[in-house]
Design a protein around this motif. Structure first.
Motif, PDB file in Angstrom:
ATOM      1  N   SER A   1      -4.412  -8.327  38.203  1.00  0.00           N
ATOM      2  CA  SER A   1      -5.040  -8.079  39.507  1.00  0.00           C
ATOM      3  C   SER A   1      -4.465  -8.983  40.583  1.00  0.00           C
ATOM      4  O   SER A   1      -4.211  -8.536  41.714  1.00  0.00           O
ATOM      5  CB  SER A   1      -6.551  -8.291  39.423  1.00  0.00           C
ATOM      6  N   ALA A   2      -4.253 -10.250  40.264  1.00  0.00           N
ATOM      7  CA  ALA A   2      -3.674 -11.187  41.226  1.00  0.00           C
ATOM      8  C   ALA A   2      -2.246 -10.767  41.590  1.00  0.00           C
ATOM      9  O   ALA A   2      -1.851 -10.821  42.762  1.00  0.00           O
ATOM     10  CB  ALA A   2      -3.679 -12.601  40.669  1.00  0.00           C
ATOM     11  N   PHE A   3      -1.479 -10.329  40.602  1.00  0.00           N
ATOM     12  CA  PHE A   3      -0.115  -9.854  40.861  1.00  0.00           C
ATOM     13  C   PHE A   3      -0.138  -8.624  41.761  1.00  0.00           C
ATOM     14  O   PHE A   3       0.620  -8.543  42.735  1.00  0.00           O
ATOM     15  CB  PHE A   3       0.603  -9.532  39.547  1.00  0.00           C
ATOM     16  N   VAL A   4      -1.003  -7.669  41.459  1.00  0.00           N
ATOM     17  CA  VAL A   4      -1.094  -6.434  42.254  1.00  0.00           C
ATOM     18  C   VAL A   4      -1.503  -6.757  43.690  1.00  0.00           C
ATOM     19  O   VAL A   4      -0.953  -6.193  44.641  1.00  0.00           O
ATOM     20  CB  VAL A   4      -2.061  -5.425  41.601  1.00  0.00           C
ATOM     21  N   SER A   5      -2.434  -7.677  43.860  1.00  0.00           N
ATOM     22  CA  SER A   5      -2.869  -8.063  45.212  1.00  0.00           C
ATOM     23  C   SER A   5      -1.705  -8.634  46.016  1.00  0.00           C
ATOM     24  O   SER A   5      -1.460  -8.215  47.155  1.00  0.00           O
ATOM     25  CB  SER A   5      -3.980  -9.109  45.139  1.00  0.00           C
TER      26      SER A   5
ATOM     27  N   ASP B   1      -1.489 -18.762  37.411  1.00  0.00           N
ATOM     28  CA  ASP B   1      -2.671 -18.425  36.612  1.00  0.00           C
ATOM     29  C   ASP B   1      -2.421 -18.733  35.134  1.00  0.00           C
ATOM     30  O   ASP B   1      -3.248 -19.353  34.467  1.00  0.00           O
ATOM     31  CB  ASP B   1      -2.996 -16.950  36.807  1.00  0.00           C
ATOM     32  N   ILE B   2      -1.281 -18.333  34.651  1.00  0.00           N
ATOM     33  CA  ILE B   2      -0.950 -18.540  33.238  1.00  0.00           C
ATOM     34  C   ILE B   2      -0.755 -20.027  32.936  1.00  0.00           C
ATOM     35  O   ILE B   2      -1.325 -20.555  31.980  1.00  0.00           O
ATOM     36  CB  ILE B   2       0.300 -17.728  32.857  1.00  0.00           C
TER      37      ILE B   2
ATOM     38  N   ALA C   1     -11.778 -18.618  27.916  1.00  0.00           N
ATOM     39  CA  ALA C   1     -10.878 -17.594  27.398  1.00  0.00           C
ATOM     40  C   ALA C   1      -9.953 -17.099  28.508  1.00  0.00           C
ATOM     41  O   ALA C   1     -10.349 -17.018  29.669  1.00  0.00           O
ATOM     42  CB  ALA C   1     -11.686 -16.438  26.841  1.00  0.00           C
ATOM     43  N   PHE C   2      -8.746 -16.776  28.148  1.00  0.00           N
ATOM     44  CA  PHE C   2      -7.779 -16.218  29.085  1.00  0.00           C
ATOM     45  C   PHE C   2      -7.855 -14.706  28.993  1.00  0.00           C
ATOM     46  O   PHE C   2      -7.782 -14.128  27.913  1.00  0.00           O
ATOM     47  CB  PHE C   2      -6.363 -16.701  28.755  1.00  0.00           C
ATOM     48  N   PHE C   3      -8.017 -14.044  30.141  1.00  0.00           N
ATOM     49  CA  PHE C   3      -8.031 -12.593  30.175  1.00  0.00           C
ATOM     50  C   PHE C   3      -6.907 -12.128  31.095  1.00  0.00           C
ATOM     51  O   PHE C   3      -6.940 -12.384  32.300  1.00  0.00           O
ATOM     52  CB  PHE C   3      -9.383 -12.072  30.686  1.00  0.00           C
ATOM     53  N   PRO C   4      -5.886 -11.476  30.561  1.00  0.00           N
ATOM     54  CA  PRO C   4      -4.715 -11.123  31.360  1.00  0.00           C
ATOM     55  C   PRO C   4      -4.975 -10.080  32.447  1.00  0.00           C
ATOM     56  O   PRO C   4      -4.169  -9.925  33.364  1.00  0.00           O
ATOM     57  CB  PRO C   4      -3.715 -10.600  30.326  1.00  0.00           C
TER      58      PRO C   4
END
Length: 116
Positions: A23-27, A3-4, A15-18
């Motif tokens: 959320s992707a990491f937690v999933s 993602d980054i 815009a990048f919103f962390p």
């Protein structure tokens, strides 16, 4: 990380919103905790998808969308609940049947490689 790096390499003025990266990491983390090195059953897949949907889609992503759009959480949440109720069985069966197909392919490949 994808993602980054994807945002850094292919940024087109967005815009990048962390929060969504979190959320992707937690999933992925939750799927790993629930499914890693365990027998994959429909119940276990359903529990994994339900846990991810509640924690990330309904809670975290709703918070991020409220922050970004300045809309009321109820407006955002009501549409997300409908979407998640429709997607819950679909995601459950896709994960289960893909896992079984991949598992069968890997087992047959390992058996094939052991004969040589």
């Amino acid at each position: 990380m994808a993602d980054i790096f994807g945002m850094l390499i292919f940024s087109r003025g967005g815009a990048f919103f962390p929060g969504f990266t979190l959320s992707a990491f937690v999933s992925g983390f939750l799927y790993g905790i629930i499914l890693y090195q365990k027998k994959i059953t429909i119940k276990r897949c359903f529990f994994a998808v339900l846990t991810v949907v509640i924690s990330t889609s309904l809670v975290l992503n709703t918070i991020w969308l409220v922050i970004i759009t300045n809309k009321a959480a109820f407006v955002i949440l009501s549409a997300r609940i409908v979407k998640d109720l429709i997607m819950l069985p679909i995601q459950t069966f896709v994960i289960y049947y893909l896992w079984r197909a991949i598992e069968a392919t890997v087992k047959s490949t390992l058996i094939f490689n052991k004969t040589f």
